[in-house]
Design a protein around this motif. Structure first.
Motif, mmCIF file in Angstrom:
data_model
loop_
_atom_site.group_PDB
_atom_site.id
_atom_site.type_symbol
_atom_site.label_atom_id
_atom_site.label_comp_id
_atom_site.label_asym_id
_atom_site.label_seq_id
_atom_site.Cartn_x
_atom_site.Cartn_y
_atom_site.Cartn_z
ATOM 1 N N ILE A 114 -22.050 -0.029 4.054
ATOM 2 C CA ILE A 114 -20.940 1.007 3.316
ATOM 3 C C ILE A 114 -21.877 2.086 2.981
ATOM 4 O O ILE A 114 -22.787 2.327 2.475
ATOM 5 C CB ILE A 114 -20.312 0.085 2.183
ATOM 6 C CG1 ILE A 114 -19.566 -1.092 2.767
ATOM 7 C CG2 ILE A 114 -19.556 1.196 1.321
ATOM 8 C CD1 ILE A 114 -18.988 -1.892 1.523
ATOM 9 N N ARG A 123 -16.642 7.753 0.604
ATOM 10 C CA ARG A 123 -15.679 7.543 -0.432
ATOM 11 C C ARG A 123 -15.368 9.098 -1.370
ATOM 12 O O ARG A 123 -16.207 9.531 -1.615
ATOM 13 C CB ARG A 123 -15.859 6.432 -1.579
ATOM 14 C CG ARG A 123 -15.646 5.201 -1.197
ATOM 15 C CD ARG A 123 -15.745 4.170 -1.966
ATOM 16 N NE ARG A 123 -15.657 2.765 -1.317
ATOM 17 C CZ ARG A 123 -15.125 1.664 -2.235
ATOM 18 N NH1 ARG A 123 -15.491 1.611 -3.493
ATOM 19 N NH2 ARG A 123 -14.777 0.493 -1.410
ATOM 20 N N THR A 154 -8.596 7.356 -4.825
ATOM 21 C CA THR A 154 -9.914 6.863 -4.307
ATOM 22 C C THR A 154 -9.446 6.600 -2.731
ATOM 23 O O THR A 154 -9.016 5.598 -2.468
ATOM 24 C CB THR A 154 -10.747 6.131 -5.013
ATOM 25 O OG1 THR A 154 -11.021 6.529 -6.207
ATOM 26 C CG2 THR A 154 -12.139 6.151 -4.327
ATOM 27 N N ASP A 169 -11.301 5.952 1.051
ATOM 28 C CA ASP A 169 -12.656 5.487 1.899
ATOM 29 C C ASP A 169 -12.547 5.639 3.371
ATOM 30 O O ASP A 169 -11.564 5.007 3.883
ATOM 31 C CB ASP A 169 -12.677 3.959 1.252
ATOM 32 C CG ASP A 169 -14.007 3.437 1.972
ATOM 33 O OD1 ASP A 169 -14.675 4.004 2.526
ATOM 34 O OD2 ASP A 169 -14.373 1.966 1.337
ATOM 35 N N ASN A 176 -15.005 4.755 5.289
ATOM 36 C CA ASN A 176 -15.729 3.920 5.999
ATOM 37 C C ASN A 176 -14.909 2.870 6.949
ATOM 38 O O ASN A 176 -13.911 2.676 6.741
ATOM 39 C CB ASN A 176 -16.708 2.775 5.121
ATOM 40 C CG ASN A 176 -17.609 3.463 4.363
ATOM 41 O OD1 ASN A 176 -18.768 3.531 4.936
ATOM 42 N ND2 ASN A 176 -17.396 3.689 2.844
#
Length: 142
Positions: free
Chosen positions: A72, A77, A120, A122, A124
């Motif tokens: 990660i 993020r 938020t 992300d 990934n």
């Protein structure tokens, strides 16, 4: 018997699981996955397990996250202002969205948190940070 080598086009059936046994993907009920060995079309850990296998051979391959979708990356993020997201988009954690990068590329993101001020996101890969297990069977070699 022919063994797989770099540059061969192979077809495999597979089932991919997390270490806890949960299946995240499978070719069951679909055509086998076809790719060229060594061409970076699939994750490195699975690609490197192919050479030496023969048609009909089955193998269990355990792949560390660094040889799968990577660890990660906290830099993937980002908190964005809540008012920057249209009101009709659900903000539940786990919701997947498509964002546009400044150069016009489409980037899939997942909502991981939301409050009155920020959301938020992300970027990934969903399997980043996960060690994976694949049960494979070689269907053909060309």
């Amino acid at each position: 018997m022919t063994e797989i080598k770099q540059g061969d086009t192979v077809r495999i059936h597979y089932t991919g699981t997390l270490l806890d046994g949960n299946v995240f993907d499978s070719s069951e009920g679909r055509d086998p996955l076809e790719f060229v060995v060594g061409s970076e079309q699939i994750i490195p850990g699975l690609d490197s397990a192919m050479p030496g296998l023969s048609v009909g051979e089955k193998k269990r391959v355990e792949i560390a996250c660094v040889d799968a979708y990577g660890p990660i990356n906290p830099g993937m993020r980002q908190d964005v202002p809540r008012e920057g997201i249209p009101d009709d988009i659900p903000l539940d954690p786990g919701t997947q969205l498509q964002m546009q990068t400044p150069d016009g590329q489409t980037l899939p993101v997942t909502i991981v948190d939301a409050n009155e001020a920020t959301v938020t996101l992300d970027a990934n890969h969903p399997l980043a940070g996960q060690d994976l297990v694949f049960e494979i069977e070689v269907v053909s070699i060309n």
